[in-house]
Write an enzyme that holds these catalytic residues in place. Structure first.
Site, PDB file in Angstrom:
ATOM      1  N   HIS A 189       0.805  -1.223   0.000  1.00 40.95           N
ATOM      2  CA  HIS A 189       0.000   0.000   0.000  1.00 40.95           C
ATOM      3  C   HIS A 189       0.836   1.270   0.000  1.00 40.95           C
ATOM      4  O   HIS A 189       0.345   2.334   0.375  1.00 40.95           O
ATOM      5  CB  HIS A 189      -0.986  -0.003   1.170  1.00 40.95           C
ATOM      6  CG  HIS A 189      -2.327  -0.534   0.780  1.00 40.95           C
ATOM      7  ND1 HIS A 189      -3.401   0.264   0.500  1.00 40.95           N
ATOM      8  CD2 HIS A 189      -2.747  -1.798   0.574  1.00 40.95           C
ATOM      9  CE1 HIS A 189      -4.436  -0.476   0.164  1.00 40.95           C
ATOM     10  NE2 HIS A 189      -4.073  -1.740   0.201  1.00 40.95           N
ATOM     11  N   ASP A 229      -6.798   4.370   9.872  1.00 41.65           N
ATOM     12  CA  ASP A 229      -8.194   4.321   9.438  1.00 41.65           C
ATOM     13  C   ASP A 229      -8.467   3.117   8.544  1.00 41.65           C
ATOM     14  O   ASP A 229      -9.616   2.689   8.427  1.00 41.65           O
ATOM     15  CB  ASP A 229      -8.559   5.603   8.685  1.00 41.65           C
ATOM     16  CG  ASP A 229      -8.755   6.782   9.627  1.00 41.65           C
ATOM     17  OD1 ASP A 229      -9.281   6.575  10.731  1.00 41.65           O
ATOM     18  OD2 ASP A 229      -8.361   7.902   9.262  1.00 41.65           O
ATOM     19  N   GLU A 259     -11.483  13.345  13.920  1.00 46.04           N
ATOM     20  CA  GLU A 259     -10.899  13.664  12.621  1.00 46.04           C
ATOM     21  C   GLU A 259     -11.759  14.714  11.928  1.00 46.04           C
ATOM     22  O   GLU A 259     -12.975  14.784  12.143  1.00 46.04           O
ATOM     23  CB  GLU A 259     -10.788  12.428  11.720  1.00 46.04           C
ATOM     24  CG  GLU A 259      -9.587  11.568  12.006  1.00 46.04           C
ATOM     25  CD  GLU A 259      -9.305  10.544  10.921  1.00 46.04           C
ATOM     26  OE1 GLU A 259      -8.354   9.774  11.095  1.00 46.04           O
ATOM     27  OE2 GLU A 259     -10.032  10.499   9.905  1.00 46.04           O
TER      28      GLU A 259
END
Length: 512
Positions: A98, A162, A272
């Site tokens: 990723h 997240d 957030e």
């Protein structure tokens, strides 16, 4: 120069030719490897294709081969074999792939497929000592698996990203941040101990008190000093549910003031901020939230303002606190200055909240998309200037608005400055994540936009730091690390003197 375009079937002939050239150079050093290691090195087209790509789908570097280790000693032997050569080959550890700019790749070297270590079963073990509960986790394991394994014991880590379909070793090599980080620090602040294979092939167990130079170097060290094979992570009692709201603001001062109030109060468990640039953002929330708000009114206000802001706010609870959670939550909301008619509510299990993003790797369009992301840390003292110059004047003008834009504050005192991760030198700084998604032919539009932001900050004297950094020159890396550069360079010479590990970061290995 790296090919900026994805490798599609029509490029197969070119890929095959390059592959044959690289494999032709592979023979001399494979002779020095044991038969067991040779059997775990693959250079079939599928292994090479996978190792030549990442989530960003922007940069493609072709390795000579891919190692699929069955045990830690396979990696040790590979690294020692490289060190034994007069001209070492480079090695890149790849977890879930990723990275977004080729950071887990190596041109002509060997990619280590870390996920292969868990083929014979999970490497997650919950334990307890005099200091409390912990979990020992293989560096290749995914955070989603850590979540499921620990909650079976009524326990859980306190800091997350997240997105949970990431490897533990990969996030700890960066920092690992999300809405819990203001309270508990990034994931790297919650590590007790590591097993690391250094760039010399040494297997080292390290902690804050034992082999501390390696411990602090590896955490946030972008893979430059060693490959993480095990991490011991702090656990706490796991809550069972999450009371979750999203609030909307039209005024930046109210938005930022409320966020800073929340992270100073320690009342919530997660905070957030989200930037709303189009009405699809709030439409997408409806899969999680119930709301009495009028979507057309939100769309009308967005059209008038050009940009809206949202705070995502969560408080955890369990059976013991279920009777008081609503009252506590309402008291917290009364202190905030959001637009009262625009509030989105949800109440979900802890696992459903933490795993809310799902598995993005199951996206059938994944190979057709690119992710030209920009992640920044911005000093609090300049966020008003940044809002005016970038968020208000630049972001709404970006016609291609496919992506998620996140903007929230963090407390610096939750970070350990002895670690390699770099942040602004202020008590509070903001994390900005511009998570663009585009077609390959459009990625240059976002790269240009990201560079405009960086130039604006440079010209305005806003001393931002890149998170998940990407630079093309050593001079830029020296500027990035600032006062930490000397110790970062010293650690590289100490633990990976032949510059073998993680060449895709382009810190010590130039890529032509």
């Amino acid at each position: 120069m790296a090919n900026p375009n994805p490798i599609f079937p029509e490029n197969a002939i070119v890929l095959f030719i390059l592959f044959c050239i690289i494999i032709g150079k592979l023979g001399p050093w494979t002779n020095a490897l044991s038969l067991d290691i040779k059997n775990r090195l693959r250079n079939d087209s599928e292994s090479i294709r996978t190792a030549s790509n990442d989530y960003g789908n922007l940069i493609h570097e072709i390795p000579s081969s891919v190692l699929y280790p069955s045990k830690i000693n396979d990696i040790i032997h590979l690294i020692k074999s490289s060190n034994a050569r007069s001209i070492p080959f480079t090695i890149a550890a790849r977890g879930r792939g990723h990275s977004v700019r080729g950071q887990a790749m190596t041109r002509g070297g060997v990619v280590v497929n870390m996920t292969s270590l868990s083929k014979n079963g999970s490497r997650i073990r919950v334990g307890k000592n005099s200091l409390g509960s912990y979990v020992d986790v293989g560096g290749e394991q995914l955070w989603i698996d850590v979540l499921h394994a620990t909650t079976k014991h009524g326990l859980a880590p306190v800091s997350w990203t997240d997105y949970l379909y990431l490897s533990v070793g990969g996030t700890l090599s960066n920092a690992g941040i999300s809405g819990q980080s203001f309270l508990h620090g990034p994931e790297i602040s919650n590590v007790l101990e590591l097993d690391v294979i250094t760039g010399q092939g040494n297997f080292v167990t390290c902690s804050r008190k034992k082999n501390s130079e390696l411990f602090f170097g590896v955490l946030g060290g972008l893979g430059q000093f060693g490959i993480i094979t095990r991490a011991r992570i702090v656990l706490d009692k796991a809550p069972t549910r999450a009371k979750w709201v999203r609030l909307i603001y039209s005024n930046f001062s109210d938005f930022s003031r409320d966020q800073e109030h929340l992270i100073s109060s320690n009342a919530p468990n997660y905070v957030e901020g989200i930037l709303i640039t189009n009405e699809n953002t709030t439409n997408d929330w409806r899969s999680f939230f119930s709301s009495s708000s009028n979507q057309s009114e939100i769309a009308s206000l967005l059209k008038k303002k050009g940009l809206l802001y949202s705070i995502e706010l969560v408080k955890y609870y369990d059976n013991q606190t279920a009777s008081t959670i609503d009252k506590e939550f309402q008291l917290m909301l009364k202190e905030l200055n959001f637009i009262p008619q625009f509030i989105f509510n949800s109440d979900v299990s802890l696992i459903d909240f933490l795993a809310r993003v799902g598995n993005l790797d199951n996206n059938p369009n994944g190979q057709l998309e690119t992710h030209p992301w920009l992640n920044l840390f911005i000093p609090k003292s300049r966020i008003s200037d940044f809002n005016a110059g970038v968020l208000v004047n630049m972001l709404p003008k970006l016609n291609y608005t496919s992506g998620l834009y996140i903007f929230y504050p963090l407390n610096k005192n939750r970070w350990d400055d002895r670690m390699s991760a770099v942040t602004p030198d202020e008590d509070i700084f903001y994390a900005l994540a511009l998570l663009h998604t585009s077609l390959p032919k459009e990625s240059n539009i976002f790269d240009k936009f990201n560079n405009q932001i960086l130039r604006f900050c440079e010209n305005a004297g806003i001393k931002v730091k890149q998170y998940l950094p990407y630079y093309k020159s050593k001079e830029e890396w020296i500027k990035h690390y600032g006062s930490k550069w000397d110790i970062f360079q010293k650690r590289k010479l100490q633990f990976d003197p032949k510059m073998i590990l993680s060449p895709g970061q382009r810190i010590f290995n130039s890529v032509s």
